[in-house]
Design a protein around this motif. Structure first.
Motif, short mmCIF file in Angstrom:
data_model
loop_
_atom_site.label_atom_id
_atom_site.label_comp_id
_atom_site.label_asym_id
_atom_site.label_seq_id
_atom_site.Cartn_x
_atom_site.Cartn_y
_atom_site.Cartn_z
N VAL A 1 0.87 -1.17 0.00
CA VAL A 1 0.00 0.00 0.00
C VAL A 1 0.91 1.22 0.00
O VAL A 1 1.79 1.35 0.85
N ASP A 2 0.72 2.11 -0.96
CA ASP A 2 1.59 3.28 -1.06
C ASP A 2 0.77 4.49 -1.48
O ASP A 2 -0.28 4.34 -2.13
N ALA A 3 1.26 5.68 -1.13
CA ALA A 3 0.58 6.90 -1.56
C ALA A 3 0.53 7.00 -3.07
O ALA A 3 -0.39 7.61 -3.64
N ASN A 4 1.52 6.41 -3.73
CA ASN A 4 1.55 6.35 -5.19
C ASN A 4 1.17 4.94 -5.62
O ASN A 4 1.97 4.01 -5.47
N PRO A 5 -0.03 4.73 -6.15
CA PRO A 5 -0.47 3.38 -6.53
C PRO A 5 0.47 2.70 -7.53
O PRO A 5 0.64 1.48 -7.48
N GLU A 6 1.09 3.48 -8.40
CA GLU A 6 1.98 2.89 -9.39
C GLU A 6 3.22 2.29 -8.72
O GLU A 6 3.73 1.25 -9.16
N VAL A 7 3.69 2.93 -7.67
CA VAL A 7 4.83 2.42 -6.92
C VAL A 7 4.46 1.10 -6.25
O VAL A 7 5.24 0.14 -6.24
N ALA A 8 3.27 1.04 -5.68
CA ALA A 8 2.81 -0.19 -5.04
C ALA A 8 2.67 -1.32 -6.05
O ALA A 8 3.07 -2.47 -5.79
N GLU A 9 2.11 -1.02 -7.22
CA GLU A 9 1.96 -2.03 -8.27
C GLU A 9 3.32 -2.54 -8.75
O GLU A 9 3.51 -3.73 -8.98
N LYS A 10 4.27 -1.62 -8.90
CA LYS A 10 5.61 -2.00 -9.35
C LYS A 10 6.29 -2.90 -8.33
O LYS A 10 6.92 -3.91 -8.68
N ALA A 11 6.17 -2.56 -7.05
CA ALA A 11 6.77 -3.38 -6.00
C ALA A 11 6.16 -4.78 -6.00
O ALA A 11 6.89 -5.78 -5.88
N ALA A 12 4.85 -4.85 -6.14
CA ALA A 12 4.18 -6.15 -6.15
C ALA A 12 4.64 -6.99 -7.34
O ALA A 12 4.93 -8.19 -7.19
N ALA A 13 4.74 -6.37 -8.50
CA ALA A 13 5.17 -7.09 -9.69
C ALA A 13 6.60 -7.60 -9.55
O ALA A 13 6.92 -8.73 -9.94
N ASP A 14 7.46 -6.78 -8.96
CA ASP A 14 8.86 -7.15 -8.81
C ASP A 14 9.06 -8.30 -7.83
O ASP A 14 10.01 -9.08 -7.96
N LEU A 15 8.19 -8.40 -6.83
CA LEU A 15 8.39 -9.40 -5.78
C LEU A 15 7.71 -10.74 -6.04
O LEU A 15 7.97 -11.71 -5.32
N LYS A 16 6.85 -10.80 -7.03
CA LYS A 16 6.09 -12.03 -7.25
C LYS A 16 6.99 -13.24 -7.47
O LYS A 16 6.68 -14.36 -7.03
N ALA A 17 8.12 -13.04 -8.11
CA ALA A 17 9.02 -14.16 -8.39
C ALA A 17 9.67 -14.69 -7.11
O ALA A 17 10.15 -15.84 -7.09
N SER A 18 9.69 -13.89 -6.06
CA SER A 18 10.32 -14.31 -4.80
C SER A 18 9.37 -15.07 -3.89
O SER A 18 9.80 -15.64 -2.88
N ALA A 19 8.08 -15.08 -4.20
CA ALA A 19 7.08 -15.69 -3.32
C ALA A 19 7.23 -17.21 -3.30
O ALA A 19 7.40 -17.85 -4.33
N LYS A 20 7.17 -17.77 -2.10
CA LYS A 20 7.30 -19.21 -1.91
C LYS A 20 6.08 -19.76 -1.19
O LYS A 20 5.35 -19.04 -0.50
N ASN A 21 5.89 -21.06 -1.35
CA ASN A 21 4.86 -21.80 -0.59
C ASN A 21 3.47 -21.20 -0.71
O ASN A 21 2.73 -21.11 0.28
N GLY A 22 3.12 -20.76 -1.91
CA GLY A 22 1.77 -20.27 -2.14
C GLY A 22 1.52 -18.84 -1.73
O GLY A 22 0.37 -18.37 -1.79
N ALA A 23 2.56 -18.12 -1.31
CA ALA A 23 2.37 -16.72 -0.92
C ALA A 23 1.96 -15.89 -2.13
O ALA A 23 2.41 -16.14 -3.25
N THR A 24 1.11 -14.92 -1.91
CA THR A 24 0.67 -14.02 -2.97
C THR A 24 1.21 -12.61 -2.71
O THR A 24 1.48 -12.24 -1.57
N VAL A 25 1.32 -11.85 -3.78
CA VAL A 25 1.78 -10.47 -3.68
C VAL A 25 0.80 -9.59 -4.46
O VAL A 25 0.51 -9.86 -5.62
N SER A 26 0.29 -8.55 -3.81
CA SER A 26 -0.69 -7.68 -4.46
C SER A 26 -0.43 -6.24 -4.06
O SER A 26 0.46 -5.94 -3.26
N ALA A 27 -1.22 -5.34 -4.63
CA ALA A 27 -1.09 -3.91 -4.33
C ALA A 27 -2.48 -3.33 -4.13
O ALA A 27 -3.47 -3.82 -4.69
#
Length: 209
Positions: free
Chosen positions: A24-50
């Protein structure tokens, strides 16, 4: 709350440990970018969203990865939404010249936050002694990171400790919330020493023995 360098670093360790993360960020685009960048790091069914602040559905643990002062403003803005949540304060309350603390001698960022936050929220101090770059790998100098944790509720500290441990780091229970004063002072010293030691924000505070 906050998808900057620290938010990304903590989020990286959380998703690597199998915990789902919403940025969650004041700039939604920053939050979306962070979520997209971290999805590859998620393990054991973890999800990443913004999400935006107004639309955010808060999880059990809310990490305020923002500056001192902003942490208190966000807590007031969220109000009763934080009731029953574990709220992690990572802020280092540096003064305007970055050579001292802005908090009163008998307080800390975490304690200031606890006084301002909604009733029923559980404030925990953690992650303020870990630099963003070291959080990406969970280690510094070949040693796993120590994360010092302070809080007045044992269950809340246990939840944060589990995230730390699952992320490949070592959780150290430093005691009640007022121990945040010493943890924040400890990090002030580490920040001041970056130039002296030339460690370029890649150092860590580690207890050995």
């Amino acid at each position: 709350m906050g998808a900057g360098n620290m938010g990304r670093g903590i989020g990286t360790r959380a998703v690597a440990g199998g915990h789902s993360v919403t940025f969650v960020d004041a700039n939604p685009e920053v939050a979306e970018k962070a979520a997209a960048d971290l999805k590859a790091s998620a393990k054991n069914g973890a999800t990443v969203s913004a999400s935006s602040l107004g639309d955010a559905v808060l999880g059990d643990v809310v990490v305020l990865a923002v500056w001192y002062g902003t942490n208190i403003e966000i807590a007031k803005q969220l109000g009763a939404k934080l009731a029953g949540k574990v709220v992690v304060d990572i802020a280092n309350p540096l003064n305007s010249t970055y050579d001292g603390l802005a908090t009163a001698p008998d307080s800390s960022s975490a304690e200031d936050l606890a006084r301002a936050i909604a009733a029923g929220a559980y404030v925990v101090k953690a992650f303020n002694t870990t630099f963003a770059g070291t959080l990406l790998t969970g280690e510094a100098g070949g040693q796993k990171l120590d994360v010092f944790i302070a809080g007045d509720d044992a269950d809340a500290k246990a939840k944060v400790s589990q995230i730390v441990t699952d992320g490949g780091m070592r959780a150290i229970d430093a005691g009640p919330l007022h121990r945040a004063r010493q943890i924040e002072s400890m990090q002030l010293l580490q920040i001041v020493l970056q130039g002296t030691l030339g460690t370029n924000w890649g150092s860590a505070i580690k207890i050995l023995g």
